[in-house]
Design an enzyme around this catalytic site. Structure first.
Site, mmCIF file in Angstrom:
data_model
loop_
_atom_site.group_PDB
_atom_site.id
_atom_site.type_symbol
_atom_site.label_atom_id
_atom_site.label_comp_id
_atom_site.label_asym_id
_atom_site.label_seq_id
_atom_site.Cartn_x
_atom_site.Cartn_y
_atom_site.Cartn_z
ATOM 1 N N TYR A 168 37.762 42.691 49.456
ATOM 2 C CA TYR A 168 38.689 42.250 48.411
ATOM 3 C C TYR A 168 39.203 40.893 48.872
ATOM 4 C CZ TYR A 168 42.936 42.792 45.510
ATOM 5 O OH TYR A 168 43.956 42.622 44.621
ATOM 6 N N ARG A 185 40.218 30.685 36.661
ATOM 7 C CA ARG A 185 41.209 30.452 37.730
ATOM 8 C C ARG A 185 40.994 31.560 38.755
ATOM 9 N NH1 ARG A 185 43.911 33.675 40.202
ATOM 10 N NH2 ARG A 185 45.875 34.142 39.226
ATOM 11 N N LYS A 203 37.993 44.020 42.808
ATOM 12 C CA LYS A 203 39.090 44.782 42.189
ATOM 13 C C LYS A 203 38.619 46.210 41.887
ATOM 14 C CE LYS A 203 42.209 41.444 41.679
ATOM 15 N NZ LYS A 203 43.611 41.448 42.065
ATOM 16 N N GLU A 274 41.663 39.573 34.474
ATOM 17 C CA GLU A 274 41.834 39.081 35.838
ATOM 18 C C GLU A 274 41.429 37.623 35.952
ATOM 19 O OE1 GLU A 274 42.938 41.384 38.334
ATOM 20 O OE2 GLU A 274 43.323 39.463 39.311
ATOM 21 N N ASP A 275 42.278 36.843 36.543
ATOM 22 C CA ASP A 275 41.979 35.461 36.899
ATOM 23 C C ASP A 275 41.517 34.601 35.719
ATOM 24 O OD1 ASP A 275 42.798 36.299 39.320
ATOM 25 O OD2 ASP A 275 41.031 35.717 40.446
ATOM 26 N N ASP A 297 46.470 41.577 35.091
ATOM 27 C CA ASP A 297 46.884 41.865 36.467
ATOM 28 C C ASP A 297 47.673 40.709 37.073
ATOM 29 O OD1 ASP A 297 46.917 43.151 38.950
ATOM 30 O OD2 ASP A 297 45.105 42.095 39.583
ATOM 31 N N ASP A 298 47.249 39.477 36.806
ATOM 32 C CA ASP A 298 47.906 38.326 37.441
ATOM 33 C C ASP A 298 49.319 38.128 36.908
ATOM 34 O OD1 ASP A 298 45.678 37.247 39.105
ATOM 35 O OD2 ASP A 298 44.729 37.355 37.138
ATOM 36 N N ASN A 448 46.824 33.051 47.086
ATOM 37 C CA ASN A 448 45.563 33.477 47.712
ATOM 38 C C ASN A 448 44.500 32.411 47.513
ATOM 39 O OD1 ASN A 448 46.532 36.116 48.324
ATOM 40 N ND2 ASN A 448 46.313 36.653 46.183
ATOM 41 N N ASN A 493 50.738 41.942 47.434
ATOM 42 C CA ASN A 493 49.527 41.715 46.637
ATOM 43 C C ASN A 493 49.497 42.738 45.514
ATOM 44 O OD1 ASN A 493 46.584 42.103 45.873
ATOM 45 N ND2 ASN A 493 46.432 40.356 47.262
HETATM 46 N N1 LIG Z 1 49.813 37.855 45.652
HETATM 47 C C1 LIG Z 1 49.346 38.220 44.489
HETATM 48 O O1 LIG Z 1 49.243 39.408 44.181
HETATM 49 C C2 LIG Z 1 48.940 37.172 43.498
HETATM 50 C C3 LIG Z 1 48.777 37.528 42.159
HETATM 51 C C4 LIG Z 1 48.427 36.547 41.231
HETATM 52 C C5 LIG Z 1 48.227 35.246 41.646
HETATM 53 N N2 LIG Z 1 48.363 34.955 42.968
HETATM 54 C C6 LIG Z 1 48.117 33.578 43.451
HETATM 55 O O2 LIG Z 1 49.069 32.710 42.897
HETATM 56 C C7 LIG Z 1 48.510 31.411 42.759
HETATM 57 C C8 LIG Z 1 48.804 30.889 41.382
HETATM 58 O O3 LIG Z 1 48.237 31.697 40.383
HETATM 59 P P1 LIG Z 1 48.518 31.397 38.838
HETATM 60 O O4 LIG Z 1 47.692 32.335 38.053
HETATM 61 O O5 LIG Z 1 49.966 31.390 38.542
HETATM 62 O O6 LIG Z 1 47.930 29.930 38.736
HETATM 63 P P2 LIG Z 1 48.218 28.825 37.664
HETATM 64 O O7 LIG Z 1 47.175 27.809 37.807
HETATM 65 O O8 LIG Z 1 48.446 29.453 36.329
HETATM 66 O O9 LIG Z 1 49.617 28.193 38.136
HETATM 67 C C9 LIG Z 1 49.794 27.403 39.269
HETATM 68 C C10 LIG Z 1 51.174 26.765 39.182
HETATM 69 O O10 LIG Z 1 51.452 26.112 40.403
HETATM 70 C C11 LIG Z 1 51.970 24.831 40.115
HETATM 71 N N3 LIG Z 1 51.724 23.885 41.196
HETATM 72 C C12 LIG Z 1 50.567 23.271 41.533
HETATM 73 N N4 LIG Z 1 50.769 22.412 42.555
HETATM 74 C C13 LIG Z 1 52.076 22.494 42.875
HETATM 75 C C14 LIG Z 1 52.903 21.832 43.809
HETATM 76 N N5 LIG Z 1 52.382 20.932 44.651
HETATM 77 N N6 LIG Z 1 54.211 22.165 43.851
HETATM 78 C C15 LIG Z 1 54.728 23.084 43.022
HETATM 79 N N7 LIG Z 1 53.998 23.739 42.090
HETATM 80 C C16 LIG Z 1 52.687 23.451 42.025
HETATM 81 C C17 LIG Z 1 51.269 24.403 38.842
HETATM 82 O O11 LIG Z 1 51.961 23.357 38.183
HETATM 83 C C18 LIG Z 1 51.298 25.723 38.082
HETATM 84 O O12 LIG Z 1 52.544 25.853 37.425
HETATM 85 C C19 LIG Z 1 47.022 31.559 43.096
HETATM 86 O O13 LIG Z 1 46.820 31.116 44.405
HETATM 87 C C20 LIG Z 1 46.781 33.048 43.017
HETATM 88 O O14 LIG Z 1 45.775 33.461 43.920
HETATM 89 C C21 LIG Z 1 48.724 35.871 43.900
HETATM 90 O O1 LIG Z 2 43.127 38.897 43.858
HETATM 91 C C1 LIG Z 2 44.172 38.964 44.530
HETATM 92 O O2 LIG Z 2 44.160 39.217 45.755
HETATM 93 C C2 LIG Z 2 45.526 38.847 43.902
HETATM 94 C C3 LIG Z 2 45.591 38.147 42.611
HETATM 95 O O3 LIG Z 2 45.031 38.880 41.573
HETATM 96 C C4 LIG Z 2 45.117 36.735 42.637
HETATM 97 O O4 LIG Z 2 44.581 36.285 41.626
HETATM 98 O O5 LIG Z 2 45.342 36.053 43.641
HETATM 99 MG MG LIG Z 3 43.954 37.759 40.206
#
Ligand SMILES: NC(=O)c1ccc[n+]([C@@H]2O[C@H](COP(=O)([O-])OP(=O)(O)OC[C@H]3O[C@@H](n4cnc5c(N)ncnc54)[C@H](O)[C@@H]3O)[C@@H](O)[C@H]2O)c1
Ligand SMILES: O=C(O)C[C@H](O)C(=O)O
Ligand SMILES: [Mg+2]
Length: 606
Positions: A168, A185, A203, A274-275, A297-298, A448, A493
């Site tokens: 994963y 994404r 997943k 997802e993504d 999920d996101d 991530n 996560n």
């Molecule tokens: N831990 C988890 O379970 C989990 C779940 C979902 C997403 N994520 C992670 O979160 C991250 C973002 O996902 P998302 O779907 O929201 O992406 P997204 O592309 O929709 O959003 C990214 C955001 O970050 C902002 N950004 C970019 N550069 C920046 C900077 N230098 N300073 C401040 N803000 C900045 C962008 O303007 C945007 O608003 C990814 O790395 C994803 O892997 C983690």
């Molecule tokens: O895939 C993951 O580990 C968490 C989340 O769904 C992500 O997009 O980062």
């Molecule tokens: Mg995801």
């Protein structure tokens, strides 16, 4: 009262799960009628009981290639021959005599041999770069998956803590050479076109391991609508459509068609988005969430996990949960995940006494800095969280202010990153968190894969202090703080929630997935942790307990679906029966419905 009820339920659940696992290990399952014989059985991972890939003891060409590259050397050099658990009577029944070596192995022996091979791979690759070792491990597991699903999932369930980071996140984020994929994404890696297929597969592996969904009933789907990644568009070897992504109505018509096709073919299936890039994540969620049993999920899974962590942070400060509406939270990243977290956290605050719609406890930054009402083209989804000009506002925090400025002036209780920008919580930012108004400043670096984490736990305990609380999206090791003390690296996560959300929706036969169901999932996760653990800075239970956690989250989702009159039941359990179940009976029902990998005696009908 609540705590002892929770403890009692968790004891019952542990007893139930351990007894069902023990029963699965001891009892002989009923026979399984097979419509195949001979090699067709050996080539089918669902029925196969052979551990190595080729029915011939000779290594095939792919194995030799692996030998040359040294990547999965351990597995093939240690044994040299396949081992098989088909009993002799079954070999006669299924026409397997002559196709297999004579010795019959037990499942336990096969299991041990695989684990030995895995360990020798670890030894053979010691000193190699992490990414190469992770890919080699991913490959050896994946090949077992291709040959023998029962053994694969047993190995995965028993070693979920060690193997989840391989099958994963974060390894799937590294597998950019994999052949089929989708995704506008993918993690924090951006538009990977069809090369994102590892994500739905990873997943679904978690759905099998954590939620006990039968692996024959999962389907990873990649919708190739083009890519806007210019590098891929120029790459002659790229396997996806070499055209820009469909947009607008054209794009939506493809997704509409997909959703209708799913409904027609599998009307009871739950669909997890997802993504998807932000604009489509929200648009599709709004478009489908009332009409289909689906969730994103996101946006929603992530929000629930973050909320569970944030509630833990309030407890860690020694404050009652209803003080959640007094926490000051800086969120870096206003994308699908960030806005999902903000919306759910706001909803939760609104349930606390004394909250008002106007109150804004959040400071949100995106790539252009702090978002205020002066922002040009302010996204309506972010507008409720944009800072204004009222008397309560902190002076000099202007539109576009930098992260350091914001942290220094706000002194937040929590700094939460969902930006996809690795290292953005740098030393200066973390040092500023030392002045947090909280006795337990919390840093959630949720992006991530690992390279995109906003900071590491080492940085946090060094620059913020030992009283800090750390959580990240990808797994990190705990940090030794000296004097026998540990700085815990929590993993925040969505894997803690999405399997339970999907399982609960499925078992309740939910018409759709409501906010109440999602909130119940988050609160159930939050209640899993004891006060003692919270005191140490542990916000989430160990991933090793993912099955009992998921059973409990799933049960909470079922209960909420029943409560909201959304549960239509299933073939096994109609809506009336579901309605009549007590709380412990629901937990029992969910745990018993989980699939567990164990060989069935096979009988041929040919
Ligand atoms: N831990 C988890 O379970 C989990 C779940 C979902 C997403 N994520 C992670 O979160 C991250 C973002 O996902 P998302 O779907 O929201 O992406 P997204 O592309 O929709 O959003 C990214 C955001 O970050 C902002 N950004 C970019 N550069 C920046 C900077 N230098 N300073 C401040 N803000 C900045 C962008 O303007 C945007 O608003 C990814 O790395 C994803 O892997 C983690
Ligand atoms: O895939 C993951 O580990 C968490 C989340 O769904 C992500 O997009 O980062
Ligand atoms: Mg995801």
């Amino acid at each position: 009262m609540l705590r002892s009820a929770v403890a009692r339920r968790s004891r019952e659940l542990r007893r139930l799960l351990s007894s069902s696992a023990a029963a699965a290990g001891a009892a002989v399952p009923g026979p399984c009628i097979v419509h195949k014989r001979g090699n067709d059985i050996l080539n089918d991972p669902w029925y196969n009981k052979v551990r190595l890939r080729s029915p011939s003891p000779l290594l095939d060409a792919r194995d030799l290639l692996d030998r040359d590259s040294g990547s999965s050397l351990g597995e093939f050099c240690v044994d040299g021959a396949q081992d098989t658990a088909f009993p002799l009577t079954e070999r006669d029944r299924l026409g397997l005599r002559g196709l297999l070596p004579p010795r019959v192995m037990t499942f336990k022996e096969q299991y041990e041999r695989f684990m030995n091979s895995f360990k020798s791979l670890e030894n053979n690759t010691r000193g190699e770069p992490d990414s190469i070792v992770s890919l080699a491990k991913w490959r050896i597991l994946n090949r077992l998956h291709d040959r023998n699903e029962t053994l694969y999932y047993r190995v995965l369930i028993d070693n979920i803590k060690d193997f989840a980071p391989i099958i994963y996140t974060p390894t799937v984020g590294l597998v950019d050479m994999i052949v089929v994929t989708d995704g506008s994404r993918i993690l924090g890696l951006g538009d990977l076109g069809v090369q994102g297929i590892g994500i739905p597969i990873g997943k679904l592996d978690l759905y099998v391991a954590a939620a006990g969904i039968n692996p024959q009933k999962v389907l990873p789907v990649m919708l190739d609508v083009g890519t806007n990644n210019e590098k891929l568009l120029e790459d002659k070897l790229y396997l996806g459509l070499r055209q820009h992504r469909l947009e607008g109505e054209e794009y939506l018509s493809v997704i509409d068609e997909f959703m209708e096709a799913v409904r027609a073919r599998w009307p009871k299936a739950v669909v997890q988005f997802e993504d998807f890039q932000m604009k489509w994540a929200f648009e599709t969620l709004q478009r489908y969430r009332q009409r289909f049993c689906m969730f994103n999920d996101d946006v929603q899974g992530t929000a629930g996990v973050a909320l569970a962590g944030l509630l833990g942070v309030v407890r860690a400060q020694g404050r009652p949960l209803h003080d959640f509406n007094k926490q000051k939270i800086v969120v870096v990243g206003a994308g699908s995940a960030g806005i999902g977290v903000l919306s759910m956290a706001k909803q939760e605050m609104m349930r606390m006494p004394g909250s008002s719609e106007e109150q804004n406890q959040f400071w949100v930054l995106d790539k252009n800095g702090l978002i205020t009402k002066d922002r040009k083209g302010l996204d309506p989804a972010v507008a409720p969280f944009a800072r204004g000009h009222g008397p309560d506002e902190i002076k000099d925090l202007h539109e576009g202010a930098s992260l350091v400025e914001v942290v220094k002036k706000v002194k937040p209780h929590v700094l939460l990153g969902l930006s996809g920008v690795g290292g953005i919580f740098n030393e200066e930012v973390l040092r500023a968190m030392k002045d947090s108004e909280s006795p337990r400043p919390a840093i959630f670096a949720m992006s991530n894969p690992t390279t995109k984490a906003e900071c590491t736990p080492e940085d946090v305990f060094k620059h913020v202090g030992e009283n800090a609380i750390f959580a990240s999206g990808s797994p990190f090791s705990d940090v030794s703080l000296g004097n026998g003390k540990t700085g815990y690296a929590n993993q925040a996560n969505n894997m803690y929630l999405f399997p339970g959300i999907g399982l609960g929706a499925l078992l309740s036969g939910a018409r759709n997935i409501s906010d109440e169901m999602l909130q119940a999932a988050a609160e159930s996760l939050a209640s899993y942790i004891t006060d003692e653990e919270i005191g140490k800075g542990i916000l989430f239970p160990s991933v090793s307990s993912i099955r009992p956690i998921t059973a409990r989250v799933g049960a909470a989702v079922v209960r909420a679906a029943i409560h909201e009159d959304l549960a239509e039941g299933t073939a096994d359990m109609g809506p009336k029966e579901l309605n009549s179940l007590s709380e412990p009976e629901i937990v029992d029902y969910v745990a018993r419905k989980m699939w567990y990998p164990i060989y069935s005696p096979l009988v041929s009908n040919k």
